[in-house]
Design a protein around this motif. Structure first.
Motif, mmCIF file in Angstrom:
data_model
loop_
_atom_site.group_PDB
_atom_site.id
_atom_site.type_symbol
_atom_site.label_atom_id
_atom_site.label_comp_id
_atom_site.label_asym_id
_atom_site.label_seq_id
_atom_site.Cartn_x
_atom_site.Cartn_y
_atom_site.Cartn_z
ATOM 1 N N GLN A 23 0.817 -1.207 0.000
ATOM 2 C CA GLN A 23 0.000 0.000 0.000
ATOM 3 C C GLN A 23 0.858 1.267 0.000
ATOM 4 O O GLN A 23 0.428 2.301 -0.498
ATOM 5 N N ALA A 24 2.081 1.202 0.537
ATOM 6 C CA ALA A 24 2.959 2.372 0.516
ATOM 7 C C ALA A 24 3.304 2.764 -0.919
ATOM 8 O O ALA A 24 3.386 3.946 -1.242
ATOM 9 N N ARG A 25 3.492 1.771 -1.776
ATOM 10 C CA ARG A 25 3.777 2.061 -3.185
ATOM 11 C C ARG A 25 2.558 2.661 -3.882
ATOM 12 O O ARG A 25 2.695 3.523 -4.750
ATOM 13 N N LEU A 26 1.386 2.195 -3.511
ATOM 14 C CA LEU A 26 0.161 2.665 -4.163
ATOM 15 C C LEU A 26 -0.272 4.042 -3.671
ATOM 16 O O LEU A 26 -0.923 4.792 -4.397
ATOM 17 N N PHE A 27 0.065 4.372 -2.436
ATOM 18 C CA PHE A 27 -0.333 5.653 -1.843
ATOM 19 C C PHE A 27 0.908 6.422 -1.389
ATOM 20 O O PHE A 27 1.178 6.555 -0.190
ATOM 21 N N PRO A 28 1.708 6.937 -2.332
ATOM 22 C CA PRO A 28 2.982 7.561 -1.973
ATOM 23 C C PRO A 28 2.848 8.819 -1.124
ATOM 24 O O PRO A 28 3.738 9.130 -0.332
ATOM 25 N N LEU A 29 1.765 9.568 -1.281
ATOM 26 C CA LEU A 29 1.585 10.757 -0.446
ATOM 27 C C LEU A 29 1.373 10.370 1.012
ATOM 28 O O LEU A 29 1.874 11.036 1.924
ATOM 29 N N LEU B 88 -6.473 -1.951 -6.813
ATOM 30 C CA LEU B 88 -6.807 -1.965 -5.390
ATOM 31 C C LEU B 88 -7.746 -3.118 -5.057
ATOM 32 O O LEU B 88 -7.555 -3.821 -4.058
ATOM 33 N N GLN B 89 -8.756 -3.319 -5.888
ATOM 34 C CA GLN B 89 -9.715 -4.379 -5.611
ATOM 35 C C GLN B 89 -9.033 -5.745 -5.589
ATOM 36 O O GLN B 89 -9.278 -6.559 -4.690
#
Length: 598
Positions: A49-55, A81-82
């Motif tokens: 999830q850190a890669r997907l949500f960098p902010l 995501l799903q």
């Protein structure tokens, strides 16, 4: 599972936490106690999830993706995501929960809940409204790029990382416009009242002189970590990014909203007016409150709480000898100059800083564990203050940034002391969000998704409950401090009425503003900003009262059950010990604690 701690009471586009401080001796043992398959699952999830949500990674002190923006405006991203959530849900449910220890069972339950809610989130069409006047990438990008937020500007690489994000913004903006257009075709659009606020916000970033632009801030003065020989090249690169990436993108967004979107924005106030809006609101209520309470039940609770608090206000009004009804008392507190004694923002901030001095002697009586993180009171960035509410920004895990109580002060001369300054400090700062969030992220014995996660019903419920501790902490010592605390509490009770009213069609924007002003001493400007916030974030405002009522219910229950064995300090420490969690899981863990006290 987009519920991670970002900036204060308002964490994500629709949605903000706490826990116990481990000692050096017990943290390794607690970490080792986690069952290996479960611990591995949590670690793998956190990395993915850190890669997907960098902010969010940046906000949490993970700087590996500081050059990236989330690719979150595409169908491909939502499908990704799903697939991820379903994969982790399948893997989790292969683990035998009955063989886990108590703490791991709690982690299992929270993770399972998160995954189910995140999968449900992906069925909602909120992506057709990519941002609004109080949240979204265009505003958060300004906070990051100004050099005063979570984005670090200490080294040459830090400066280059930000350029990566600036260069990616045009693609994000184009995708957002595309999603807005899809919403226009589907009839899922924002209210006109919000869009007219968004346009000038975006236009404020359209400053063509690079040196006068907000995003020039980091290169206006370099830190020691950037060699002098590299600075001219960075200045040139920042000027180019401002002129070619940032300003044109903000200009394009503003122009699109003004010329194309605004004419098709809706006149209605609530989400219930859009196709499928009733179901969307039921989901938002469930997500915000972490309960199965219906909008109708919450509405009735709001009416009851407003009446209860009005009765308490009547008693204070009589105590101070005011002649007139409660409405007249509200007007008196709004307009009498003695309640607006400030001339400068610094004078306002000084009052908030003084609250900490007054409560410090009593904090050890109520809390056995306190955070290591530093704490400051600051004024909100000017470009946000017109629509901003007071908020808390969490400290950086590495200690490089303190926890911050952000105070919007558009006009210090109009800042009213009866809005409940003591109570607001207790909620947003100490012992509210600062204790809660800092303790949680300092607890290294929790898996990362708990250490840095949050649920508004828990976090805002704790903040509102913290306000109720004022007398025990040595504030609320005169009637107008008491009325200030009642003002903040009734404000949260009013939210139950107006949020449900707006989104189920019971109230228009104008009627909600009038209801708010009739039940608390609030001016038109602030009431309007509040109501428009609820319009932008359906359901989020329900979390505060729902969570507070649950925490107060638990305290009352255990006081009766345990009698002389009830220890308030131990209750508070335990309440924060496991971090933020859904209210049903919280009650289960607290019941187990109470059973041990017997």
């Amino acid at each position: 599972m987009k519920h991670f701690l970002l900036a204060g009471c308002l964490a994500a586009a629709w949605a903000v936490p706490a826990a116990a401080q481990p000692t050096r001796a017990n943290a390794p043992r607690a970490a080792a106690a986690a069952s290996s398959p479960l611990a591995a699952l949590f670690i793998n999830y956190w990395e993915e999830q850190a890669r997907l949500f960098p902010l969010q990674a940046t906000a949490q002190g993970d700087n590996r993706y500081n050059d990236q923006l989330p690719n979150d405006q595409t169908q491909a991203f939502r499908q990704q995501l799903q697939t991820m959530y379903q994969r982790y849900q399948t893997q989790l449910r292969k683990i035998d929960r009955t063989k886990l220890n108590a703490n791991d069972q709690t982690s299992f339950d929270i993770f399972d809940y998160d995954l189910a809610m995140s999968l449900a989130e992906l069925q909602q069409p909120h992506w057709m409204m990519p941002f609004n006047q109080v949240s979204g990438l265009p505003s958060s990008l300004g906070q990051l790029g100004a050099g005063t937020g979570a984005q670090p500007f200490k080294t040459t690489q830090d400066y280059r990382n930000w350029l990566g994000r600036a260069h990616a913004f045009p693609v994000w903006a184009d995708s957002a416009i595309s999603n807005f257009r899809r919403g226009m075709k589907a009839g899922i659009v924002l209210p006109k009242a919000l869009v007219v606020k968004m346009i000038p916000q975006l236009q404020s970033f359209v400053v063509t002189n690079p040196t006068a632009n907000l995003f020039y801030g980091p290169v206006a003065k370099f830190p020691a970590g950037v060699p002098a020989a590299e600075q001219p090249q960075l200045v040139a690169a920042y000027r180019q990014a401002i002129q070619q990436d940032l300003v044109p993108s903000y200009q394009k967004l503003a122009q699109f909203l003004e010329t194309e979107y605004l004419p098709q924005a809706r006149a209605s106030s609530g989400i219930g007016a859009v196709p499928g809006g009733a179901a969307m609101y039921v989901y938002r209520v469930k997500r915000a409150t972490t309960t199965d309470k219906t909008p109708a039940e919450i509405y009735q609770t709001g009416l009851s709480e407003v009446q209860r608090i009005r009765t308490a206000m009547e008693q204070v009004k009589q105590q101070v000898g005011f002649q007139g009804d409660l409405d007249a008392f509200f007007v008196y507190m709004r307009i009498d100059p003695k309640f607006r004694p400030f001339k400068t923002p610094e004078e306002v901030l000084a009052v908030y800083r003084g609250v900490l001095t007054r409560i410090s002697p009593n904090l050890p009586k109520l809390f056995g564990k306190t955070p290591k993180a530093g704490f400051e009171v600051r004024e909100v960035d000017k470009f946000l203050e017109a629509s901003a509410s007071a908020s808390y920004s969490r400290a950086a895990p590495d200690g490089s940034r303190p926890g911050i109580f952000n105070v919007p002060i558009p006009d210090a001369t109009q800042y009213n002391v009866t809005r409940g300054m003591d109570a607001l400090f207790l909620h947003e700062a100490i012992p509210g969000h600062h204790y809660q969030i800092a303790l949680q992220q300092e607890n290294t014995s929790l898996p990362k998704f708990r250490q840095l996660g949050g649920y508004s019903a828990y976090t805002e419920g704790w903040g509102l409950y913290a306000e109720s501790l004022g007398k025990e902490l040595g504030v609320y010592t005169d009637p107008y401090q008491q009325i200030g605390a009642l003002n903040t509490e009734i404000h949260r009770a009013i939210r139950l009425v107006v949020d449900v009213g707006l989104h189920t069609g019971k109230l228009t924007r104008e009627e909600a503003i009038q209801y708010m002003m009739a039940n608390e001493p609030i001016d038109t400007q602030r009431a309007t900003a509040e109501i428009e916030r609820y319009m932008a974030w359906p359901g989020q405002a329900l979390a505060y009262k729902t969570g507070q009522l649950k925490i107060q219910e638990l305290r009352t229950k255990y006081e009766k059950q345990l009698g002389s064995k009830f220890d308030l300090r131990a209750f508070h420490d335990q309440l924060l010990a496991g971090g933020a969690m859904p209210l049903a899981v919280l009650e289960k863990t607290m019941d187990a604690w109470a059973a041990r006290q017997k």
